[in-house]
Enzyme design. Sequence first.
Site, PDB file in Angstrom:
ATOM      1  N   HIS A   7       9.625   7.317  16.212  1.00 17.14           N
ATOM      2  CA  HIS A   7       9.591   6.020  16.897  1.00 17.14           C
ATOM      3  C   HIS A   7       8.372   5.885  17.808  1.00 17.14           C
ATOM      4  O   HIS A   7       7.985   4.772  18.154  1.00 17.14           O
ATOM      5  CB  HIS A   7      10.898   5.750  17.654  1.00 17.14           C
ATOM      6  CG  HIS A   7      11.043   6.456  18.958  1.00 17.14           C
ATOM      7  ND1 HIS A   7      11.725   7.651  19.088  1.00 17.14           N
ATOM      8  CD2 HIS A   7      10.610   6.138  20.201  1.00 17.14           C
ATOM      9  CE1 HIS A   7      11.708   8.031  20.353  1.00 17.14           C
ATOM     10  NE2 HIS A   7      11.030   7.136  21.057  1.00 17.14           N
ATOM     11  N   ASP A  41      13.925  11.156  13.213  1.00 20.36           N
ATOM     12  CA  ASP A  41      13.059  10.712  14.315  1.00 20.36           C
ATOM     13  C   ASP A  41      12.011  11.771  14.638  1.00 20.36           C
ATOM     14  O   ASP A  41      11.784  12.129  15.787  1.00 20.36           O
ATOM     15  CB  ASP A  41      13.851  10.334  15.563  1.00 20.36           C
ATOM     16  CG  ASP A  41      13.009   9.523  16.554  1.00 20.36           C
ATOM     17  OD1 ASP A  41      11.985   8.933  16.132  1.00 20.36           O
ATOM     18  OD2 ASP A  41      13.346   9.486  17.742  1.00 20.36           O
ATOM     19  N   SER A 117       9.666  10.687  25.321  1.00 21.54           N
ATOM     20  CA  SER A 117       9.896  10.830  23.881  1.00 21.54           C
ATOM     21  C   SER A 117       8.784  11.644  23.236  1.00 21.54           C
ATOM     22  O   SER A 117       7.605  11.426  23.500  1.00 21.54           O
ATOM     23  CB  SER A 117       9.953   9.463  23.201  1.00 21.54           C
ATOM     24  OG  SER A 117      11.102   8.774  23.587  1.00 21.54           O
TER      25      SER A 117
END
Length: 166
Positions: A7, A41, A117
Amino acid sequence: RMLTNHHVVNGATNLTVKIKSPDGIERSMSARVLVSDALRDVALLLVDGDVAGVEPLVLVNSEAVEPGDKVVAIGNPGIGTRVLMHTTTEGIISGKNRSMGAKSLFQISAAVNPGNSGGPLFNKYGQVIGMVTMKASLENVGFAVPSSDLLQFLKDEGLKFAERQT
């Protein structure tokens, strides 16, 4: 090569990574996505540049990780337009095998926010046991992709790459 979250790089055409060497010098280099997996992911990047002198992180299998184990997360969370570079937070593994769609993640109490992230999640020995992937809308509830899934991703993609080369 470098791992990050799908992402983080999904749809990006120009990627820049910053690498800080042990002597404290930070360099910016272009990178490109070699392979990306939306379900896990996870994305594998190829950094275009000289990374000599930069020590790779040690990625270990996370099968033995248990709730209560201490962890440290590193990332670059933001406050509006300001980025807090190289932020370190600590916490514990709050839970294993937390289902998020088709993914099974670690739940962690280390404070993570947007900007964490793709950052590493370390155990008390400084080994990577996961990769931060998201924050819940609760205080001190974050999630990380277990390193066992990262290792499987690298193995799967390595096999696919080898098959394409034959």
